[in-house]
Design a protein around this motif. Structure first.
Motif, mmCIF file in Angstrom:
data_model
loop_
_atom_site.group_PDB
_atom_site.id
_atom_site.type_symbol
_atom_site.label_atom_id
_atom_site.label_comp_id
_atom_site.label_asym_id
_atom_site.label_seq_id
_atom_site.Cartn_x
_atom_site.Cartn_y
_atom_site.Cartn_z
ATOM 1 N N ALA A 18 53.817 41.769 -37.114
ATOM 2 C CA ALA A 18 52.517 41.763 -36.429
ATOM 3 C C ALA A 18 52.509 42.783 -35.302
ATOM 4 O O ALA A 18 52.479 42.427 -34.129
ATOM 5 N N PRO A 19 52.533 44.064 -35.635
ATOM 6 C CA PRO A 19 52.574 45.076 -34.578
ATOM 7 C C PRO A 19 51.350 44.975 -33.672
ATOM 8 O O PRO A 19 50.241 44.735 -34.125
ATOM 9 N N GLY A 20 51.613 45.110 -32.382
ATOM 10 C CA GLY A 20 50.534 45.098 -31.411
ATOM 11 C C GLY A 20 50.139 43.727 -30.913
ATOM 12 O O GLY A 20 49.458 43.611 -29.914
ATOM 13 N N VAL A 21 50.544 42.668 -31.605
ATOM 14 C CA VAL A 21 50.248 41.318 -31.140
ATOM 15 C C VAL A 21 51.096 41.063 -29.901
ATOM 16 O O VAL A 21 52.268 41.430 -29.848
ATOM 17 N N ARG A 22 50.490 40.473 -28.904
ATOM 18 C CA ARG A 22 51.227 40.143 -27.675
ATOM 19 C C ARG A 22 51.768 38.722 -27.773
ATOM 20 O O ARG A 22 51.074 37.831 -28.248
ATOM 21 N N ALA A 23 53.002 38.525 -27.345
ATOM 22 C CA ALA A 23 53.635 37.208 -27.417
ATOM 23 C C ALA A 23 54.129 36.798 -26.036
ATOM 24 O O ALA A 23 54.628 37.618 -25.271
ATOM 25 N N ARG A 24 53.964 35.513 -25.760
ATOM 26 C CA ARG A 24 54.458 34.935 -24.513
ATOM 27 C C ARG A 24 55.155 33.624 -24.824
ATOM 28 O O ARG A 24 54.660 32.824 -25.602
ATOM 29 N N ALA A 69 51.881 32.648 -41.608
ATOM 30 C CA ALA A 69 50.840 32.849 -42.621
ATOM 31 C C ALA A 69 49.474 32.441 -42.091
ATOM 32 O O ALA A 69 48.453 33.016 -42.481
ATOM 33 N N ALA A 70 49.424 31.484 -41.186
ATOM 34 C CA ALA A 70 48.161 31.061 -40.579
ATOM 35 C C ALA A 70 47.898 31.800 -39.274
ATOM 36 O O ALA A 70 46.809 32.324 -39.049
ATOM 37 N N ARG A 71 48.902 31.862 -38.405
ATOM 38 C CA ARG A 71 48.626 32.351 -37.052
ATOM 39 C C ARG A 71 48.408 33.861 -36.959
ATOM 40 O O ARG A 71 47.572 34.305 -36.174
ATOM 41 N N LEU A 72 49.135 34.647 -37.730
ATOM 42 C CA LEU A 72 48.995 36.099 -37.583
ATOM 43 C C LEU A 72 47.594 36.587 -37.957
ATOM 44 O O LEU A 72 47.005 37.375 -37.197
ATOM 45 N N PRO A 73 47.002 36.145 -39.075
ATOM 46 C CA PRO A 73 45.617 36.574 -39.351
ATOM 47 C C PRO A 73 44.629 36.116 -38.280
ATOM 48 O O PRO A 73 43.700 36.843 -37.937
ATOM 49 N N TRP A 74 44.835 34.904 -37.736
ATOM 50 C CA TRP A 74 43.937 34.431 -36.682
ATOM 51 C C TRP A 74 44.042 35.319 -35.447
ATOM 52 O O TRP A 74 43.038 35.717 -34.866
ATOM 53 N N VAL A 75 45.269 35.625 -35.042
ATOM 54 C CA VAL A 75 45.468 36.455 -33.844
ATOM 55 C C VAL A 75 44.890 37.849 -34.075
ATOM 56 O O VAL A 75 44.233 38.409 -33.196
ATOM 57 N N GLN A 76 45.097 38.403 -35.251
ATOM 58 C CA GLN A 76 44.571 39.735 -35.536
ATOM 59 C C GLN A 76 43.049 39.753 -35.575
ATOM 60 O O GLN A 76 42.442 40.810 -35.469
ATOM 61 N N ARG A 77 42.424 38.587 -35.682
ATOM 62 C CA ARG A 77 40.957 38.478 -35.665
ATOM 63 C C ARG A 77 40.415 38.021 -34.311
ATOM 64 O O ARG A 77 39.255 37.651 -34.203
ATOM 65 N N GLY A 78 41.286 37.969 -33.290
ATOM 66 C CA GLY A 78 40.802 37.697 -31.938
ATOM 67 C C GLY A 78 40.990 36.283 -31.427
ATOM 68 O O GLY A 78 40.374 35.900 -30.426
ATOM 69 N N VAL A 79 41.836 35.495 -32.065
ATOM 70 C CA VAL A 79 42.083 34.123 -31.641
ATOM 71 C C VAL A 79 43.513 34.018 -31.106
ATOM 72 O O VAL A 79 44.440 34.546 -31.708
ATOM 73 N N ALA A 80 43.681 33.330 -29.980
ATOM 74 C CA ALA A 80 45.025 33.052 -29.463
ATOM 75 C C ALA A 80 45.571 31.834 -30.201
ATOM 76 O O ALA A 80 44.826 30.897 -30.490
ATOM 77 N N VAL A 81 46.871 31.846 -30.501
ATOM 78 C CA VAL A 81 47.491 30.736 -31.214
ATOM 79 C C VAL A 81 48.765 30.335 -30.474
ATOM 80 O O VAL A 81 49.617 31.169 -30.194
ATOM 81 N N ALA A 82 48.873 29.038 -30.177
ATOM 82 C CA ALA A 82 50.042 28.500 -29.486
ATOM 83 C C ALA A 82 50.694 27.433 -30.351
ATOM 84 O O ALA A 82 50.005 26.692 -31.065
ATOM 85 N N SER A 83 52.018 27.362 -30.281
ATOM 86 C CA SER A 83 52.792 26.325 -30.969
ATOM 87 C C SER A 83 53.879 25.846 -30.022
ATOM 88 O O SER A 83 54.433 26.641 -29.261
ATOM 89 N N ILE A 84 54.177 24.560 -30.096
ATOM 90 C CA ILE A 84 55.269 23.996 -29.298
ATOM 91 C C ILE A 84 56.309 23.403 -30.242
ATOM 92 O O ILE A 84 56.027 23.148 -31.409
#
Length: 188
Positions: A18-24, A69-84
């Motif tokens: 996921a190039p360019g996606v920011r992760a924290r 498979a779920a989170r990367l397309p969402w993030v690339q479409r402008g949604v933040a995704v968090a998992s614990i």
């Protein structure tokens, strides 16, 4: 809850695919535990971004590959995704207790020993508290929109999501994907 959320965040490397996606990485307090999480943000913009709290299945973690498979397309479409990491999973795993919990999950809590049922019950209480505290912590981040929150979970994440979402008004939508394994699958 009177316990301070004590949110801590740090930038980490995003998934290679996921190039360019920011992760924290983030951590917060929940019922005396420190709960680790991973937040992925879109590459562009400051937000506020809608948030999906996406949860793993039994034996998984916040970094399980199948979540990508779920989170990367969402993030690339402008949604933040968090998992614990749920209790007894990922960084919070305990060799003995995690194995006991997984066995109870696979083999049915109804046929489990009383100690295992007590473990499952406390695990569920802690996990549901952790999900609520995750939203408490994440909504402190200005880049996230506290009014646009959804929940998604696979397997164990779906089971716990079905218990959590009715108790917390913040998730406005939920996607729960649970798979029932046949006895033949479990025996293998």
């Amino acid at each position: 809850m009177s316990e301070p959320v004590a949110l801590w965040t740090a930038c980490v490397a995003a998934p290679a695919e996921a190039p360019g996606v920011r992760a924290r990485r983030f951590e917060y307090s929940s019922r005396g535990d420190r709960v680790p999480g991973l937040l992925l943000l879109p590459a562009e913009g400051d937000g506020p971004f809608p948030l999906v709290l996406l949860q793993h299945g039994a034996g998984g973690s916040k970094r399980s590959d199948y979540l990508d498979a779920a989170r990367l397309p969402w993030v690339q479409r402008g949604v933040a995704v968090a998992s614990i990491d749920f209790p007894l999973h990922g960084e919070r795993a305990s060799a003995k207790l995690s194995e006991q919990l997984l066995a109870a999950t696979v083999n049915s809590v109804r046929s489990a020993h009383a100690d295992t049922i007590a473990l499952w019950s406390e695990f569920s209480r802690q996990a549901i508290a952790d999900l609520g505290r995750a939203l408490d912590a994440l909504t402190e981040i200005p880049a996230l929109d506290a009014e646009r929150i959804a929940y998604a979970g696979f397997s164990l994440g779906a089971i716990l999501g079905a218990l959590f979402c009715p108790t917390d008004p913040r998730p406005r939508a939920a996607a729960l994907a649970a798979v029932r394994r046949s006895d033949a699958d479990i025996a293998e």
